[in-house]
Scaffold this motif. Structure first.
Motif, PDB file in Angstrom:
ATOM      1  N   ILE A   1      -3.003   0.887  -3.616  1.00 15.67           N
ATOM      2  CA  ILE A   1      -2.052   0.230  -4.146  1.00 15.67           C
ATOM      3  C   ILE A   1      -0.577   0.767  -4.794  1.00 15.67           C
ATOM      4  CG2 ILE A   1      -1.279  -2.004  -5.072  1.00 15.67           C
ATOM      5  CD1 ILE A   1      -4.031  -3.078  -4.688  1.00 15.67           C
ATOM      6  N   VAL A   2       0.292   0.562  -4.225  1.00 16.50           N
ATOM      7  CA  VAL A   2       1.546   1.089  -5.040  1.00 16.50           C
ATOM      8  C   VAL A   2       2.299  -0.174  -5.701  1.00 16.50           C
ATOM      9  CG1 VAL A   2       3.185   0.754  -3.080  1.00 16.50           C
ATOM     10  CG2 VAL A   2       3.479   2.630  -4.588  1.00 16.50           C
TER      11      VAL A   2
ATOM     12  N   ASP B   1       2.937  -5.815   2.168  1.00  9.65           N
ATOM     13  CA  ASP B   1       1.760  -5.522   3.058  1.00  9.65           C
ATOM     14  C   ASP B   1       0.491  -6.414   3.342  1.00  9.65           C
ATOM     15  OD1 ASP B   1       3.001  -3.085   4.042  1.00  9.65           O
ATOM     16  OD2 ASP B   1       2.200  -2.183   2.152  1.00  9.65           O
ATOM     17  N   TYR B   2       0.329  -7.127   2.090  1.00 10.20           N
ATOM     18  CA  TYR B   2      -0.792  -7.996   1.894  1.00 10.20           C
ATOM     19  C   TYR B   2      -0.302  -9.298   1.001  1.00 10.20           C
ATOM     20  CZ  TYR B   2      -3.773  -4.568   4.161  1.00 10.20           C
ATOM     21  OH  TYR B   2      -4.325  -3.913   4.960  1.00 10.20           O
ATOM     22  N   VAL B   3      -0.741 -10.324   1.247  1.00 12.13           N
ATOM     23  CA  VAL B   3      -0.852 -11.716   0.627  1.00 12.13           C
ATOM     24  C   VAL B   3      -2.249 -11.969   0.207  1.00 12.13           C
ATOM     25  CG1 VAL B   3      -0.315 -14.000   0.282  1.00 12.13           C
ATOM     26  CG2 VAL B   3       1.280 -12.432   1.327  1.00 12.13           C
ATOM     27  N   ILE B   4      -2.748 -11.838  -0.864  1.00 16.79           N
ATOM     28  CA  ILE B   4      -3.976 -11.987  -1.434  1.00 16.79           C
ATOM     29  C   ILE B   4      -4.240 -13.516  -2.337  1.00 16.79           C
ATOM     30  CG2 ILE B   4      -5.980 -10.887  -2.578  1.00 16.79           C
ATOM     31  CD1 ILE B   4      -4.127  -8.357  -2.146  1.00 16.79           C
TER      32      ILE B   4
ATOM     33  N   ALA C   1      -7.277   4.525   8.284  1.00 18.06           N
ATOM     34  CA  ALA C   1      -8.218   4.641   7.364  1.00 18.06           C
ATOM     35  C   ALA C   1      -8.188   4.221   5.971  1.00 18.06           C
ATOM     36  CB  ALA C   1      -8.675   6.243   7.465  1.00 18.06           C
ATOM     37  N   SER C   2      -6.713   4.296   5.578  1.00 18.08           N
ATOM     38  CA  SER C   2      -6.466   3.659   4.403  1.00 18.08           C
ATOM     39  C   SER C   2      -6.506   2.146   4.206  1.00 18.08           C
ATOM     40  CB  SER C   2      -5.122   4.477   3.952  1.00 18.08           C
ATOM     41  OG  SER C   2      -4.919   5.601   3.546  1.00 18.08           O
ATOM     42  N   VAL C   3      -6.062   1.695   5.429  1.00 15.93           N
ATOM     43  CA  VAL C   3      -5.973   0.168   5.435  1.00 15.93           C
ATOM     44  C   VAL C   3      -7.327  -0.486   5.847  1.00 15.93           C
ATOM     45  CG1 VAL C   3      -5.223  -1.404   7.078  1.00 15.93           C
ATOM     46  CG2 VAL C   3      -3.593   0.074   6.446  1.00 15.93           C
ATOM     47  N   GLU C   4      -7.992   0.121   6.463  1.00 20.02           N
ATOM     48  CA  GLU C   4      -9.342  -0.375   6.614  1.00 20.02           C
ATOM     49  C   GLU C   4     -10.301  -0.340   5.247  1.00 20.02           C
ATOM     50  OE1 GLU C   4     -11.182   1.707  10.033  1.00 20.02           O
ATOM     51  OE2 GLU C   4     -10.034   0.377  11.357  1.00 20.02           O
ATOM     52  N   ALA C   5     -10.138   0.965   4.572  1.00 18.40           N
ATOM     53  CA  ALA C   5     -10.743   1.096   3.339  1.00 18.40           C
ATOM     54  C   ALA C   5     -10.401  -0.184   2.169  1.00 18.40           C
ATOM     55  CB  ALA C   5     -10.468   2.440   2.948  1.00 18.40           C
ATOM     56  N   PHE C   6      -9.138  -0.144   2.142  1.00 18.33           N
ATOM     57  CA  PHE C   6      -8.569  -1.312   1.274  1.00 18.33           C
ATOM     58  C   PHE C   6      -9.016  -2.616   1.715  1.00 18.33           C
ATOM     59  CE2 PHE C   6      -5.305  -4.550   0.474  1.00 18.33           C
ATOM     60  CZ  PHE C   6      -5.428  -4.441  -0.703  1.00 18.33           C
TER      61      PHE C   6
ATOM     62  N   LEU D   1       0.840  -1.122   0.147  1.00 20.16           N
ATOM     63  CA  LEU D   1      -0.034  -0.037   0.191  1.00 20.16           C
ATOM     64  C   LEU D   1       0.895   1.243  -0.059  1.00 20.16           C
ATOM     65  CD1 LEU D   1      -2.908  -0.891   2.497  1.00 20.16           C
ATOM     66  CD2 LEU D   1      -2.576  -1.506   0.129  1.00 20.16           C
ATOM     67  N   SER D   2       0.260   2.246  -0.717  1.00 18.12           N
ATOM     68  CA  SER D   2       1.085   3.573  -0.631  1.00 18.12           C
ATOM     69  C   SER D   2       0.917   4.182   0.663  1.00 18.12           C
ATOM     70  CB  SER D   2       0.693   4.556  -1.722  1.00 18.12           C
ATOM     71  OG  SER D   2      -1.049   4.770  -1.413  1.00 18.12           O
ATOM     72  N   ALA D   3      -0.070   4.147   1.477  1.00 18.90           N
ATOM     73  CA  ALA D   3      -0.087   4.722   3.059  1.00 18.90           C
ATOM     74  C   ALA D   3      -0.667   3.549   3.863  1.00 18.90           C
ATOM     75  CB  ALA D   3      -1.166   5.800   2.877  1.00 18.90           C
TER      76      ALA D   3
END
Length: 143
Positions: free
Chosen positions: A130-131, A103-106, A77-82, A71-73
């Motif tokens: 997402i960066v 940051d994440y494995v999807i 708030a950014s994490v919960e929204a993503f 993630l870029s941030a």
């Protein structure tokens, strides 16, 4: 939890549709004590549910990809929204927030490579949070 509880769990993991009679026979108990143990394992939260194992290919989702996303941030708030956005996609079957990088494995399941390319381009790469995206395709499932 003792050896009998573990035997019960092992049998139910192999076949969650066993009748209590069959389960009791396999673990060497009579039905009544076996049922009491199963109910206790359920009440204690050890057994949290029962599910069907499906064939993804038969459902048109035979192509699985593991995605590493950054993630870029990382503010709350950014994490919960993503997380809310990514979890809403039917193609996404698992999302793990990691310590460190990524940051994440999807885990995503789609019909084929073309469907994956379309999905990742329209849904994931267009996500403003997402960066970086790195796709991992499985050669063979060993276990």
């Amino acid at each position: 939890m003792d050896a009998l509880d573990r035997a019960i769990i092992d049998e139910l993991v192999r076949d969650g549709r066993l009748t209590n009679q069959e389960l009791a026979q396999r673990v060497g108990l009579t039905p009544a004590p076996c049922l009491r143990r199963v109910r206790r394992l359920e009440a204690d939260g050890v057994i949290t549910g029962y599910t069907a194992v499906l064939d993804p290919a038969a459902l048109g989702r035979g192509f699985e990809v593991l995605i590493h996303a950054d993630l870029s941030a990382n503010d709350r708030a950014s994490v919960e929204a993503f997380e809310a956005r990514i979890a809403s996609f039917d193609e996404v079957i698992e999302v793990r927030r990691m310590f460190g990088l990524p940051d994440y494995v999807i885990r995503v399941r789609v019909a084929d490579l073309d469907a994956y390319e379309k999905w990742v381009t329209t849904h994931l790469m267009g996500d403003p949070a997402i960066v970086r995206v790195d796709s991992r395709m499985t050669m063979k499932v060993v276990k």
